[in-house]
Design a protein around this motif. Structure first.
Motif, PDB file in Angstrom:
ATOM      1  N   ILE A  39     -87.757  34.005 -38.259  1.00  0.00           N
ATOM      2  CA  ILE A  39     -88.365  35.299 -38.579  1.00  0.00           C
ATOM      3  C   ILE A  39     -89.829  35.334 -38.131  1.00  0.00           C
ATOM      4  N   VAL A  40     -90.555  34.238 -38.386  1.00  0.00           N
ATOM      5  CA  VAL A  40     -91.952  34.161 -37.957  1.00  0.00           C
ATOM      6  C   VAL A  40     -92.041  34.214 -36.427  1.00  0.00           C
ATOM      7  N   THR A  41     -91.083  33.595 -35.746  1.00  0.00           N
ATOM      8  CA  THR A  41     -91.066  33.610 -34.280  1.00  0.00           C
ATOM      9  C   THR A  41     -90.891  35.030 -33.752  1.00  0.00           C
ATOM     10  N   PHE A  42     -90.014  35.789 -34.387  1.00  0.00           N
ATOM     11  CA  PHE A  42     -89.843  37.189 -33.991  1.00  0.00           C
ATOM     12  C   PHE A  42     -91.144  37.966 -34.194  1.00  0.00           C
ATOM     13  N   CYS A  43     -91.775  37.787 -35.347  1.00  0.00           N
ATOM     14  CA  CYS A  43     -93.031  38.483 -35.632  1.00  0.00           C
ATOM     15  C   CYS A  43     -94.131  38.046 -34.675  1.00  0.00           C
ATOM     16  N   THR A  44     -94.128  36.761 -34.311  1.00  0.00           N
ATOM     17  CA  THR A  44     -95.117  36.265 -33.350  1.00  0.00           C
ATOM     18  C   THR A  44     -94.933  36.935 -31.998  1.00  0.00           C
ATOM     19  N   GLY A  45     -93.678  37.029 -31.553  1.00  0.00           N
ATOM     20  CA  GLY A  45     -93.414  37.728 -30.301  1.00  0.00           C
ATOM     21  C   GLY A  45     -93.859  39.186 -30.348  1.00  0.00           C
ATOM     22  N   TYR A  46     -93.717  39.799 -31.502  1.00  0.00           N
ATOM     23  CA  TYR A  46     -94.146  41.197 -31.664  1.00  0.00           C
ATOM     24  C   TYR A  46     -95.669  41.316 -31.595  1.00  0.00           C
ATOM     25  N   ILE A  47     -96.370  40.365 -32.194  1.00  0.00           N
ATOM     26  CA  ILE A  47     -97.831  40.410 -32.248  1.00  0.00           C
ATOM     27  C   ILE A  47     -98.448  40.126 -30.886  1.00  0.00           C
ATOM     28  N   GLY A  78     -81.102  27.309 -32.218  1.00  0.00           N
ATOM     29  CA  GLY A  78     -81.637  26.238 -31.385  1.00  0.00           C
ATOM     30  C   GLY A  78     -82.618  26.753 -30.359  1.00  0.00           C
ATOM     31  N   VAL A  79     -82.737  26.039 -29.247  1.00  0.00           N
ATOM     32  CA  VAL A  79     -83.729  26.367 -28.219  1.00  0.00           C
ATOM     33  C   VAL A  79     -83.519  27.765 -27.673  1.00  0.00           C
ATOM     34  N   ARG A  80     -82.316  28.066 -27.214  1.00  0.00           N
ATOM     35  CA  ARG A  80     -82.068  29.374 -26.603  1.00  0.00           C
ATOM     36  C   ARG A  80     -82.223  30.506 -27.611  1.00  0.00           C
ATOM     37  N   THR A  81     -81.751  30.280 -28.844  1.00  0.00           N
ATOM     38  CA  THR A  81     -81.833  31.343 -29.855  1.00  0.00           C
ATOM     39  C   THR A  81     -83.275  31.663 -30.202  1.00  0.00           C
ATOM     40  N   PHE A  82     -84.081  30.644 -30.421  1.00  0.00           N
ATOM     41  CA  PHE A  82     -85.487  30.885 -30.746  1.00  0.00           C
ATOM     42  C   PHE A  82     -86.218  31.569 -29.597  1.00  0.00           C
ATOM     43  N   THR A  83     -85.912  31.169 -28.371  1.00  0.00           N
ATOM     44  CA  THR A  83     -86.542  31.805 -27.215  1.00  0.00           C
ATOM     45  C   THR A  83     -86.175  33.286 -27.142  1.00  0.00           C
ATOM     46  N   LEU A  84     -84.910  33.590 -27.355  1.00  0.00           N
ATOM     47  CA  LEU A  84     -84.462  34.984 -27.333  1.00  0.00           C
ATOM     48  C   LEU A  84     -85.052  35.786 -28.490  1.00  0.00           C
ATOM     49  N   ILE A  85     -85.205  35.163 -29.652  1.00  0.00           N
ATOM     50  CA  ILE A  85     -85.797  35.847 -30.807  1.00  0.00           C
ATOM     51  C   ILE A  85     -87.243  36.228 -30.510  1.00  0.00           C
ATOM     52  N   ALA A  86     -88.008  35.301 -29.916  1.00  0.00           N
ATOM     53  CA  ALA A  86     -89.395  35.600 -29.559  1.00  0.00           C
ATOM     54  C   ALA A  86     -89.469  36.724 -28.526  1.00  0.00           C
ATOM     55  N   LEU A  87     -88.602  36.683 -27.523  1.00  0.00           N
ATOM     56  CA  LEU A  87     -88.580  37.739 -26.507  1.00  0.00           C
ATOM     57  C   LEU A  87     -88.150  39.075 -27.103  1.00  0.00           C
ATOM     58  N   ALA A  88     -87.239  39.038 -28.075  1.00  0.00           N
ATOM     59  CA  ALA A  88     -86.818  40.275 -28.745  1.00  0.00           C
ATOM     60  C   ALA A  88     -87.986  40.911 -29.488  1.00  0.00           C
ATOM     61  N   THR A 119     -91.201  40.651 -28.691  1.00  0.00           N
ATOM     62  CA  THR A 119     -92.096  41.243 -27.687  1.00  0.00           C
ATOM     63  C   THR A 119     -91.493  42.515 -27.100  1.00  0.00           C
ATOM     64  N   LEU A 120     -90.191  42.504 -26.861  1.00  0.00           N
ATOM     65  CA  LEU A 120     -89.523  43.700 -26.333  1.00  0.00           C
ATOM     66  C   LEU A 120     -89.611  44.852 -27.320  1.00  0.00           C
ATOM     67  N   ALA A 121     -89.447  44.564 -28.616  1.00  0.00           N
ATOM     68  CA  ALA A 121     -89.543  45.611 -29.635  1.00  0.00           C
ATOM     69  C   ALA A 121     -90.922  46.241 -29.638  1.00  0.00           C
ATOM     70  N   ALA A 122     -91.960  45.418 -29.454  1.00  0.00           N
ATOM     71  CA  ALA A 122     -93.320  45.960 -29.404  1.00  0.00           C
ATOM     72  C   ALA A 122     -93.579  46.695 -28.089  1.00  0.00           C
TER      73      ALA A 122
END
Length: 206
Positions: free
Chosen positions: A94-102, A34-44, A46-49
């Motif tokens: 998965i795309v959200t995580f990759c977006t945060g990384y990019i 949901g909202v919190r999970t997707f937000t954390l995935i995107a931040l994860a 960016t943090l990985a990058a």
């Protein structure tokens, strides 16, 4: 300090928007993403990058994808084998995580990918209705031929004149035909989607 926080702020906004759309769409089901999970995935992402370590980034990505897979397995188990369970939410995660990384290395590309993902998710119902109810087989064939001509034929044609007068460039000629075909197809699609009045106006503008 603000420069370091900027990509994290963008990731937070992108993850939040996609999460809101997914949670609203899955409001009648027990979807763990949901909202919190997707937000954390995107931040994860960016943090990985941001950490700048390929091994740590791979570990974070693997852990995130494993949690997404577990969530999908739990949802499938709860709904039963007969339920029609898609992968849209999990793929969007998965795309959200990759977006945060990019976002950290290429802000414009990351924002563009995030907005395109959100647009695809929001237009889900309209796209399904268009494909299943309005699209015809001959229209699909015409669109396929046009796409093959643009991306599969034009790039491989010679990019220099073949005639003695230097007038006929095969690649430019194919691109010209493709542009004309694309404009005609876009006008036709506008009429089919928006109706005769608005479609003709848009077709004339094109």
């Amino acid at each position: 300090m603000l420069v370091d926080l900027h990509p994290f702020a963008l990731s937070l906004i992108i993850g939040l928007l996609i999460g809101v759309e997914r949670e609203y769409h899955e409001r009648t089901t027990k979807q763990p993403l949901g909202v919190r999970t997707f937000t954390l995935i995107a931040l994860a992402g960016t943090l990985a990058a941001y950490l700048g370590n390929a091994i740590i980034a791979a570990v974070i990505a693997a852990g995130t994808f494993a949690l997404i897979a577990i969530g999908y397995w739990q949802t499938t188990k709860q709904r039963g084998k007969a339920a029609d369970i898609g992968l849209t939410t999990e793929v969007a995660a998965i795309v959200t995580f990759c977006t945060g990384y990019i976002v950290l290395s290429n802000t414009r590309l990351g924002v563009l990918v995030g907005l395109c993902t959100l647009a695809l998710l929001v237009s889900r119902s309209w796209m399904h209705r268009f494909v299943r109810e309005k699209l015809r087989k001959n229209e699909l064939t015409a669109a396929t031929v046009l796409i093959v001509a643009i991306f599969g034929i034009a790039p491989f044609l010679p990019d220099h004149p073949l005639d003695p007068w230097g007038m006929v460039n095969p690649r430019n000629l194919m691109i010209l035909f493709c542009v004309i075909g694309l404009l005609q197809f876009s006008g036709y699609a506008a009429i089919r989607i928006f109706g005769s009045r608005a479609g003709l106006a848009l077709s004339g503008f094109l």
